[in-house]
Design a protein around this motif. Structure first.
Motif, PDB file in Angstrom:
ATOM      1  N   SER A   5      26.527  61.491  -4.789  1.00 55.72           N
ATOM      2  CA  SER A   5      26.136  62.428  -5.866  1.00 55.72           C
ATOM      3  C   SER A   5      25.019  63.695  -5.191  1.00 55.72           C
ATOM      4  N   ALA A   6      24.601  63.051  -4.062  1.00 55.31           N
ATOM      5  CA  ALA A   6      23.666  64.042  -3.346  1.00 55.31           C
ATOM      6  C   ALA A   6      24.654  65.319  -2.695  1.00 55.31           C
ATOM      7  N   VAL A   7      25.947  64.896  -2.305  1.00 56.36           N
ATOM      8  CA  VAL A   7      26.681  65.964  -1.803  1.00 56.36           C
ATOM      9  C   VAL A   7      27.117  66.411  -2.990  1.00 56.36           C
ATOM     10  N   GLN A   8      27.499  66.225  -3.986  1.00 55.75           N
ATOM     11  CA  GLN A   8      27.976  66.905  -5.137  1.00 55.75           C
ATOM     12  C   GLN A   8      26.928  67.843  -5.472  1.00 55.75           C
ATOM     13  N   LEU A  45      29.413  74.846   3.160  1.00 55.08           N
ATOM     14  CA  LEU A  45      30.142  74.507   1.983  1.00 55.08           C
ATOM     15  C   LEU A  45      31.622  74.196   2.452  1.00 55.08           C
ATOM     16  N   HIS A  46      31.967  74.784   3.195  1.00 58.38           N
ATOM     17  CA  HIS A  46      33.716  74.509   3.754  1.00 58.38           C
ATOM     18  C   HIS A  46      33.550  73.091   4.225  1.00 58.38           C
ATOM     19  N   GLN A  47      32.670  72.644   5.037  1.00 60.17           N
ATOM     20  CA  GLN A  47      32.536  71.332   5.708  1.00 60.17           C
ATOM     21  C   GLN A  47      32.425  70.610   4.844  1.00 60.17           C
ATOM     22  N   LEU A  48      31.382  70.547   3.847  1.00 62.79           N
ATOM     23  CA  LEU A  48      31.477  69.591   2.784  1.00 62.79           C
ATOM     24  C   LEU A  48      32.669  69.424   1.739  1.00 62.79           C
ATOM     25  N   GLU A  49      33.468  70.491   1.345  1.00 64.90           N
ATOM     26  CA  GLU A  49      34.744  70.455   0.909  1.00 64.90           C
ATOM     27  C   GLU A  49      35.844  69.621   1.617  1.00 64.90           C
ATOM     28  N   ASP A  54      37.502  65.690  -3.034  1.00 59.35           N
ATOM     29  CA  ASP A  54      37.478  65.270  -4.362  1.00 59.35           C
ATOM     30  C   ASP A  54      36.210  66.017  -5.188  1.00 59.35           C
ATOM     31  N   LEU A  55      35.173  66.478  -4.209  1.00 56.04           N
ATOM     32  CA  LEU A  55      33.932  67.172  -5.033  1.00 56.04           C
ATOM     33  C   LEU A  55      34.449  68.686  -5.085  1.00 56.04           C
ATOM     34  N   ALA A  56      35.356  69.248  -4.419  1.00 63.20           N
ATOM     35  CA  ALA A  56      35.654  70.700  -4.204  1.00 63.20           C
ATOM     36  C   ALA A  56      35.807  71.373  -5.669  1.00 63.20           C
ATOM     37  N   LEU A  57      35.167  72.627  -5.883  1.00 59.67           N
ATOM     38  CA  LEU A  57      35.152  72.974  -7.099  1.00 59.67           C
ATOM     39  C   LEU A  57      36.501  74.058  -7.140  1.00 59.67           C
ATOM     40  N   PRO A  58      37.271  73.993  -8.348  1.00 51.18           N
ATOM     41  CA  PRO A  58      38.358  74.987  -8.274  1.00 51.18           C
ATOM     42  C   PRO A  58      38.097  76.621  -8.173  1.00 51.18           C
ATOM     43  N   ASN A  59      36.839  76.871  -8.450  1.00 50.97           N
ATOM     44  CA  ASN A  59      36.311  78.261  -8.097  1.00 50.97           C
ATOM     45  C   ASN A  59      35.167  78.484  -7.068  1.00 50.97           C
ATOM     46  N   SER A  60      35.302  77.423  -6.194  1.00 55.25           N
ATOM     47  CA  SER A  60      34.388  77.534  -4.913  1.00 55.25           C
ATOM     48  C   SER A  60      34.463  78.981  -4.423  1.00 55.25           C
ATOM     49  N   PRO A  61      33.392  79.633  -3.870  1.00 53.84           N
ATOM     50  CA  PRO A  61      33.552  80.887  -2.984  1.00 53.84           C
ATOM     51  C   PRO A  61      34.679  80.765  -1.821  1.00 53.84           C
ATOM     52  N   THR A  62      34.863  79.479  -1.285  1.00 53.72           N
ATOM     53  CA  THR A  62      35.857  79.652  -0.428  1.00 53.72           C
ATOM     54  C   THR A  62      37.334  79.744  -0.826  1.00 53.72           C
ATOM     55  N   ARG A  63      37.496  79.861  -2.086  1.00 52.39           N
ATOM     56  CA  ARG A  63      38.910  80.284  -2.476  1.00 52.39           C
ATOM     57  C   ARG A  63      39.001  81.747  -2.230  1.00 52.39           C
ATOM     58  N   ARG A  64      37.912  82.639  -1.974  1.00 51.71           N
ATOM     59  CA  ARG A  64      38.277  84.068  -1.910  1.00 51.71           C
ATOM     60  C   ARG A  64      39.249  84.207  -0.664  1.00 51.71           C
ATOM     61  N   VAL A  65      39.353  83.472   0.276  1.00 50.29           N
ATOM     62  CA  VAL A  65      40.191  84.012   1.600  1.00 50.29           C
ATOM     63  C   VAL A  65      41.690  83.749   1.100  1.00 50.29           C
ATOM     64  N   SER A 682      44.725  73.345   4.586  1.00 50.96           N
ATOM     65  CA  SER A 682      43.282  73.486   3.579  1.00 50.96           C
ATOM     66  C   SER A 682      42.760  74.997   4.164  1.00 50.96           C
ATOM     67  N   GLU A 683      41.831  75.460   2.870  1.00 52.25           N
ATOM     68  CA  GLU A 683      41.185  76.584   3.378  1.00 52.25           C
ATOM     69  C   GLU A 683      40.451  76.638   4.522  1.00 52.25           C
ATOM     70  N   GLU A 684      40.027  75.534   5.032  1.00 50.38           N
ATOM     71  CA  GLU A 684      39.147  75.615   6.021  1.00 50.38           C
ATOM     72  C   GLU A 684      40.210  75.918   7.463  1.00 50.38           C
ATOM     73  N   ASN A 685      41.401  75.478   7.575  1.00 51.92           N
ATOM     74  CA  ASN A 685      42.300  75.885   8.334  1.00 51.92           C
ATOM     75  C   ASN A 685      42.617  77.346   8.493  1.00 51.92           C
ATOM     76  N   VAL A 686      42.604  77.596   7.185  1.00 55.67           N
ATOM     77  CA  VAL A 686      43.276  79.336   7.073  1.00 55.67           C
ATOM     78  C   VAL A 686      42.099  80.024   7.463  1.00 55.67           C
ATOM     79  N   ILE A 687      41.004  79.960   7.255  1.00 50.00           N
ATOM     80  CA  ILE A 687      39.785  80.534   7.686  1.00 50.00           C
ATOM     81  C   ILE A 687      39.521  80.411   9.206  1.00 50.00           C
ATOM     82  N   ALA A 688      39.760  79.229   9.730  1.00 57.22           N
ATOM     83  CA  ALA A 688      39.639  79.131  11.191  1.00 57.22           C
ATOM     84  C   ALA A 688      40.659  79.925  11.936  1.00 57.22           C
ATOM     85  N   ALA A 689      41.543  80.024  11.236  1.00 53.82           N
ATOM     86  CA  ALA A 689      42.964  80.903  12.041  1.00 53.82           C
ATOM     87  C   ALA A 689      42.761  82.283  11.828  1.00 53.82           C
TER      88      ALA A 689
END
Length: 700
Positions: A5-8, A45-49, A54-65, A682-689
């Motif tokens: 809940s704290a993570v969320q 935010l990337h790390q938490l997602e 399961d707590l990642a939001l569909p409209n997270s700012p990370t989706r921009r990439v 994952s989005e994390e891998n894409v951004i790292a790459a």
């Protein structure tokens, strides 16, 4: 272990804050926090997602990439049909439209809203409880393609709206997706340098971009969006102008060029004003949309079978000019492509004075049958790039001279070549042709590559002319030559300090952008990202064969052959070694992905076709993470051909002839220890790459 809940709550707080900062940055031109602080929040935010998917939001700012792969676009029926508007090029027709409105409203007072008609792609967006849930193209007006993943990459489009007391719980936003003129010009300049066909206009560029299967590529194209209407099941606002104001309050981008007009006279004033001013607008426009403002009056006026009776589009006629073709010059680009340019008697056209026009290639000159001295007709393609569209043959002088395309490079006199299947003649003198060398330096220091502050195209060109730099590696010798730099005119101590600091900072630019900056033919930003993510180091790339590179998703044979050839050249190997000694990033940072298993060790695969449950890139990741190898061609040594729908018959026939086992997607997955071992893209891998991350890059 942190409480979920704290993570969320932390994810929600970061998401809300990043959305707020993005709105300020893109809508209000306010940069409230330094890029470093923005990056830290985004990284957290990337790390938490990643840790709590399961707590990642569909409209997270990370989706921009981006990063979503769509094999086919599903369709959806529009809740409210997307009707087309009646068009006119005549002011008299506008007056007749006004008379029809007056009759339809039986003399009641009314007003209009006038808006610039953006030349882009009509889009319908659906928001529920302030969250973007769907993006659908116009299609046939009744049904369109669902392109939600691609729409989420549009930086100016809010994924989560700012709340307001009058905000409907469920509503649609209609608007236009477009490519800004500077972005379009930059994209075409890169395509011209690479010898690729130019895109016709920003509208076609935006339309093609929205249909790309990889949303990461869409993100790189920097599309934008303007909203122009709000639709709800009931009448939520009294007028169209009130709805536009509400859209702005919610955080949606609305062009501030719209105006409420009390009568047709004010409408015509608006039309006349923008006939000239629109050429100063950084977005392609082709007319004005006029709508009755009051929504009850819109209902009263109703619709025809195809369009509303309460709205009309006035389209500006295409502007053309007639002038004389005086000379043709030939520019040599970074890849050696020779592009003819027409020098014209200056003529006013679409708000500017046109002196030059592109002729594209020898085929275009032959098609138009151009002669020196001809009177030619000039238009602006997409109202941006001047182009010759025809010749006034009746006015052709008797002594008009046919244009002879050069056989030698205009810069270095090397015999030109025309590779089979290509439209451009090319200068093959890669190592000694001055325009090519200078253009490659300009490309290396450009914003999208190494982005060296203090070393723009003009300065690097000057340094080249003075013999200070001829290759990218020479740039890193400049700090040691400070005593020589201070003797140059127009280069003060502060400029030199900025230059040296910019050179030092470029050593931290991520490997994918360095790879792009090397200027390898056909290796644009997306291909550079894919190659860097796959091979991770320049050393692995240098020993890879063209066949191996061709197996990397979105690379392909032509690109792979060009890249492998480039890495095989001793001069380029020496360049890479000098860059290494200078401290430039030649590897992807961070730990390599941990293999899921060695179940496929020693096996090689070819992947071909379209698959039901995975993209080809995902299947490749599955194979590699379980110890297997990917290749691009079928041979006796191949272990398996993984076949999907629409696979070319030639590959199947060759595999059968060589007795190579052909397996399905399901059979491939059955070779693995379990489905749990399959790695996700994952989005994390894409951004790292990609190496993207700062507020000014990832969201610009």
């Amino acid at each position: 272990m942190p409480d979920s809940s704290a993570v969320q709550q932390r994810i929600l707080a970061l998401t809300e804050r990043l959305h707020q900062l993005n709105h300020q940055y893109y809508q209000l031109d306010i940069s409230e926090v330094p890029d470093q602080e923005f990056d830290q929040m985004l990284a957290e935010l990337h790390q938490l997602e990643t840790d709590y998917p399961d707590l990642a939001l569909p409209n997270s700012p990370t989706r921009r990439v981006g990063g979503t792969i769509t094999k086919q676009f599903p369709t959806a029926v529009h809740r409210y049909p997307m009707l087309s508007l009646g068009n006119t090029y005549s002011e008299d027709d506008l007056r007749e439209f006004d008379e029809r409105v007056q009759r339809g409203l039986e003399g009641a007072p009314y007003s209009y809203v006038c808006e610039l008609k953006i030349d882009g792609v009509a889009m319908s967006l659906r928001y529920e409880h302030g969250q973007l849930v769907q993006g659908v193209t116009r299609g046939d007006g009744t049904r369109g393609d669902v392109v939600t993943a691609n729409v989420r990459t549009i930086r100016t489009l809010p994924l989560a709206l700012r709340p307001g007391p009058d905000q409907p719980e469920d509503f649609e936003v209609r608007g236009e997706v477009f490519m800004p003129l500077p972005v379009f010009a930059e994209l075409n300049a890169e395509r011209e340098q690479n010898g690729e066909p130019l895109l016709a206009n920003p509208r076609n560029a935006a339309s093609g971009t929205l249909k790309l299967q990889n949303s990461a590529q869409v993100a790189a194209r920097k599309l934008r969006f303007y909203a122009y209407s709000l639709l709800t099941p009931g009448r939520h606002f009294a007028s169209h102008s009130a709805a536009l104001e509400a859209l702005s309050r919610y955080g949606l981008p609305v062009s501030d060029t719209w105006r409420r007009c009390a009568n047709i006279t004010e409408v015509l004033d608006f039309v006349h004003y923008w006939a000239k001013q629109r050429h100063e607008f950084p977005v392609a426009t082709d007319g004005i949309v006029i709508k009755v403002d009051d929504l009850r009056q819109q209902d009263q006026l109703g619709y025809t079978a195809k369009s509303p009776r309460w709205a009309i589009a006035y389209k500006y006629p295409a502007e053309a000019a007639r002038t004389r073709l005086n000379e043709v010059i030939y520019n040599v680009g970074r890849t050696g492509a020779v592009t003819p340019v027409a020098l014209l008697t200056p003529v006013p056209l679409a708000g500017t004075v046109v002196k030059r026009a592109t002729l594209h290639n020898a085929n275009q000159i032959e098609l138009l049958d151009l002669r020196l001295g001809d009177l030619v007709y000039v238009e602006k393609g997409g109202e941006i790039i001047p182009k010759i569209t025809g010749v006034d043959l009746a006015a052709r002088p008797a002594d008009a001279v046919p244009i002879q395309y050069p056989t030698l490079c205009p810069a270095c006199a090397t015999p030109l070549v025309r590779p089979e299947g290509e439209a451009h003649f090319r200068c093959p003198n890669e190592r000694g042709c001055p325009p090519q060398l200078k253009a490659r330096l300009e490309h290396y220091v450009s914003r999208r590559a190494l982005n060296i502050d203090g070393l723009g195209a003009e300065t690097v060109g000057r340094f080249f002319d003075l013999g200070l730099v001829t290759t990218p590696a020479d740039i890193y010798d400049l700090p040691a030559r400070r005593a020589e730099l201070v003797t140059l005119e127009r280069l003060g101590e502060k400029s030199i300090d900025n230059l040296i600091a910019g050179i030092e900072a470029s050593k931290q630019v991520p490997f994918p952008r360095v790879l792009f900056g090397l200027g390898i033919r056909y290796v644009g930003e997306t291909v550079a990202q894919k190659l860097a993510a796959h091979y991770r180091t320049i050393d692995a790339l240098m020993v890879a064969s063209a066949e191996e590179m061709a197996a990397v998703p979105e690379v392909g044979g032509v690109i792979a052959v060009a890249a492998a050839h480039w890495f095989q050249q001793p001069e380029n190997q020496a360049l890479i070694e000098r860059l290494r000694q200078a401290g430039v990033q030649l590897a992807v940072t961070g730990e390599a992905p941990v293999p899921a298993s060695d179940r496929l060790a020693g096996l090689t695969f070819v992947i071909s076709g379209v698959f039901e449950s995975h993209s080809r890139e995902e299947l490749q990741q599955v194979i590699i993470s379980n110890g297997g190898k990917i290749t691009g061609s079928i041979s006796k040594k191949l272990s398996y051909l993984v076949a999907g729908d629409n696979m070319g018959p030639a590959k199947r026939e060759k595999a059968l002839a060589l007795k190579v086992p052909i397996i399905s997607e399901t059979e491939l997955m059955a070779l693995l220890p379990s489905s749990e071992d399959e790695p996700a893209v994952s989005e994390e891998n894409v951004i790292a790459a990609t190496g993207l991350g700062s507020q000014g890059e990832l969201f610009s």
